[in-house]
Design an enzyme around this catalytic site. Structure first.
Site, PDB file in Angstrom:
ATOM      1  N   HIS A  27       0.905  -1.252   0.016  1.00  0.00           N
ATOM      2  CA  HIS A  27       0.115  -0.080  -0.124  1.00  0.00           C
ATOM      3  C   HIS A  27       0.769   1.396  -0.079  1.00  0.00           C
ATOM      4  CE1 HIS A  27       0.377   0.295   4.479  1.00  0.00           C
ATOM      5  NE2 HIS A  27       0.215   1.459   4.225  1.00  0.00           N
TER       6      HIS A  27
ATOM      7  N   GLU B 266       3.578   5.390  -3.235  1.00  0.00           N
ATOM      8  CA  GLU B 266       3.542   6.814  -2.669  1.00  0.00           C
ATOM      9  C   GLU B 266       5.083   7.068  -2.241  1.00  0.00           C
ATOM     10  OE1 GLU B 266       2.156   9.895  -2.229  1.00  0.00           O
ATOM     11  OE2 GLU B 266       0.915   8.375  -2.767  1.00  0.00           O
ATOM     12  N   ASP B 267       5.613   6.027  -1.629  1.00  0.00           N
ATOM     13  CA  ASP B 267       6.937   6.318  -0.982  1.00  0.00           C
ATOM     14  C   ASP B 267       8.349   5.739  -1.752  1.00  0.00           C
ATOM     15  OD1 ASP B 267       5.503   7.095   1.040  1.00  0.00           O
ATOM     16  OD2 ASP B 267       5.836   5.582   2.170  1.00  0.00           O
TER      17      ASP B 267
HETATM   18 MN    MN Z   1       1.098   3.171   5.405  1.00  0.00          MN
END
Ligand code: MN
Length: 705
Positions: A73, A77-78
């Site tokens: 997840h 994003e990262d």
């Molecule tokens: Mn998270």
């Protein structure tokens, strides 16, 4: 990390198939590599977080896709990992889930302002077409809240407040009770550490004081149920800390007042036993009227089922009891998540699955809906927020629009200029027609063109007031501009006919004209001309008269019938039927141009009070066209008189357009009406002289008005 992961995989294999476990293993490795070198505040490798999130979902027995997505997840994003990459490795559904969670993550940063909280909450619920996105997000938040201690106090408070405002209410709405309560209690702990400590201590102390009474009541209930032949588990139920805190704050209760009620939960084997247990309880202690609720027959919107009743306890303390089956209990604890319980070969699980489906079925029937759980969730969402859809701008801003909203409505909601210039729309990266109805979570990008204009047809499908009024306004303005352009052309023609030109008119002339006429602007005068409200020729003459004298005295060339009417529509009045040679006057009338009357026509007298409309005009000497004129004859009733009259008219070189003869009434004289074509007044005089020579013609006159 590997060891911790291996232990969890082993645990999960209790409800997942071996092939699911191996996909989860590869997802874990993928995530571990992607997060390589990243660490949590606690100092643990970052991958421990997604692993913990997946484990929370596994506790709810969610399906392998959701768990895979949970492991991944944070990678989009990262780290540098893309959606395509996830899709290639783990399938499109997993990629969609990860993408959905990442999107929520993005919004979080833009909307943490308190004012946006409600909007965000709605958005979160509505945008996720797949409820698993929310479940993953909630599990993510739950784990972050559990490990919040490692974060600095300022950020801790912000995250806890956001949890309280956004995530806990969502968990509550979705019926995820255990998460809801844990999120609230953890938030309280981090937002108000002192209050939390005091309250926790008080609850612990009260538990000790109450133990004896609770124990007695519990024993009575157990005995009664056993006697009634109901197999049941009885649990004492305590309010979670935050709900005590909320009651004290909102209802201004003391701690003792909030605690002054006992709660019990009775778990039985089947639905029939629920009602049996209820009957037994009501015979043990008297129920408080109006407190009984049957959520078994009529579940709450979020799927919650149980029987609720409140009893008069033995020590005057009310006793709140919830009665439900084990399956209902699981649903109550896991809420919406229970619909995503993984289908495995395990019989007890499939039994629950069946029950869940039965329950879903009954819910759906009750709402006269049919379909699968996805549809149910759609329905649930619609129920929660029936009137709005939530969509994204390309920059990730949330727009709340009425249901039924189209791309054009969206464009106008963003900005009027965007609406006026929109030519196409990309919805979720795909080109779609502008009339496309937007759905929750759509990412909408309007494509504009510099010279595009609103289409009147849009009015057939837009739903927002703003779009409607802006389109109307634009069309009206456009109409005005077009009219002004036409008016300018007409005025220029008239000026040219008068030997001038629009380019030769001076600002001063216009200023005076605009002032005199009471118009707002030169543009308005031009638009009036274009719309036929003013006559170009009149405006031209007035304009010129305001300038230097001269050009308007120049006779106009060409074969005009009426001098002074150049460039103007000319009609001859039906009332007085002027013919060349008659003294005439022109009257300007709206939408008809100039109407020519004889100078003695009664219409002229009426128009005198409006001198602006009256124009002195003269016949053009060159006029060749035939004119109609009416005459009335009184003739003696004798055979062949009509033929004689007709022959005389023809003799004088005129055509008879129409004849009317009054009906025979036995009198000696009769009236005849002729409409003739004549070239001018002299011609008419010649005809009339000829007619007077006929003995039977007693009287003769021209008819006017
Ligand atoms: Mn998270």
């Amino acid at each position: 990390m590997q060891a911790a992961a291996a232990a969890l995989f082993k645990e999960w294999s209790g409800y997942l198939k071996p092939e699911d476990i191996s996909q989860l293993e590869s997802a874990f490795h993928f995530s571990e590599q992607a997060h390589e070198g990243q660490f949590r505040r606690s100092g643990e490798p970052y991958v421990s977080h997604p692993l913990a999130v997946a484990n929370i979902l596994a506790q709810w027995h969610l399906d392998p896709q959701a768990l895979t997505a949970a492991l991944l997840h944070d990678v989009m994003e990262d780290t540098a990992v893309t959606k395509t990459e996830i899709s290639r490795n783990f399938g499109k559904p997993v990629a969609e889930l990860v993408d959905g969670v990442s999107k929520l993550h993005k919004i979080e940063f833009e909307t943490h302002a308190e004012a946006q909280a409600e909007n965000f909450r709605k958005m979160l619920l509505a945008m996720a077409r797949d409820v698993r996105v929310i479940l993953i997000k909630l599990a993510d938040r739950l784990h972050n809240m559990r490990t919040l201690g490692a974060v600095e106090p300022e950020k801790r408070r912000r995250i806890a407040r956001e949890t309280l405002e956004i995530y806990a209410p969502i968990a509550n709405r979705l019926g995820l009770n255990s998460i809801y309560q844990e999120l609230e209690d953890l938030s309280l702990k981090h937002v108000y550490p002192d209050r939390y400590r005091v309250l926790a201590k008080a609850v612990k102390a009260a538990r000790g004081n109450r133990r004896e009474v609770v124990g007695k009541v519990m024993d009575s209930i157990k005995r009664k149920l056993k006697n009634a032949g109901v197999e049941a588990q009885v649990h004492g139920r305590e309010k979670h800390l935050y709900s005590i805190y909320r009651k004290m704050r909102e209802k201004h209760f003391t701690f003792a007042q909030v605690q002054d009620v006992f709660g019990f939960r009775i778990i039985v084997n089947d639905v029939a036993a629920c009602y049996l247990a209820l009957g037994a309880l009501h015979s043990l202690y008297k129920p408080i009227p109006g407190k009984f609720k049957d959520y078994v027959a009529i579940p709450k919107a979020n799927g919650y089922q149980a029987l609720h009743t409140t009893l008069f306890g033995p020590f005057g303390t009310p006793i709140e009891v919830q009665v439900r089956t084990a399956e209902m209990h699981k649903i109550a604890e896991a809420g919406v998540a229970s619909h995503w319980l993984y289908k495995s070969s395990d019989t007890s699980l499939s039994e629950l699955q069946k029950k869940t489906h039965q329950w879903l079925q009954s819910l759906l029937e009750m709402q006269s809906q049919s379909g699968d759980s996805v549809e149910f969730l759609e329905h649930l969402k619609v129920d929660l927020f029936p009137d709005e859809v939530y969509v994204f701008t390309p920059k990730g801003k949330i727009m709340a629009l009425p249901r039924g909203t189209t791309a054009v409505d969206f464009a106008y909601a963003v900005h009027t200029d965007i609406g006026n210039r929109c030519v196409a729309v990309k919805i979720n990266q795909e080109l779609m027609p502008l009339r496309t109805e937007l759905r929750n979570g759509d990412r909408v990008e309007i494509i504009t063109a510099a010279h595009a204009k609103p289409n009147p047809l849009w009015l057939n499908f837009v739903v927002t007031g703003k779009a409607r009024s802006r389109i109307r306004h634009f069309l009206k303005t456009m109409h005005f501009q077009e009219s002004a352009q036409l008016g300018e052309r007409l005025l220029n023609q008239s000026l040219t006919a008068l030997g001038s030109a629009l380019a030769e008119t001076k600002e001063a002339q216009w200023d005076k004209f605009v002032r005199d006429s009471g118009a707002k602007s030169r543009q308005e005068i031009l638009a009036d001309i274009g719309l036929g409200k003013r006559l170009a020729a009149v405006v031209a003459r007035r304009l010129l008269s305001l300038g230097e004298p001269g050009p308007n005295e120049v006779p106009a060339p060409g074969s005009v019938i009426i001098r002074g009417s150049e460039g103007m529509a000319v009609q001859f009045a039906k009332c007085c039927q002027p013919i060349p040679g008659d003294p005439i006057i022109g009257i300007i009338s709206k939408g008809q141009g100039m109407v020519i009357h004889t100078h003695d026509c009664p219409v002229i007298a009426k128009a005198r009070h409006d001198p602006d409309r009256i124009l002195d005009v003269a016949w053009d000497p060159e006029t060749k066209k035939p004119f109609e004129v009416s005459i009335k004859l009184v003739v003696a009733n004798q055979r062949g008189v009509l033929a004689k009259v007709a022959a005389e008219i023809a003799e004088a070189g005129s055509n008879i357009q129409n004849v009317a003869v009054d009906p025979e009434d036995g009198s000696r004289y009769t009236n005849m009406f002729f409409t003739l074509q004549v070239s001018n007044r002299l011609h008419l005089a010649r005809i009339m002289r000829g007619l007077r020579r006929i003995p039977e013609v007693v009287r003769l006159s021209r008819v006017k008005g």
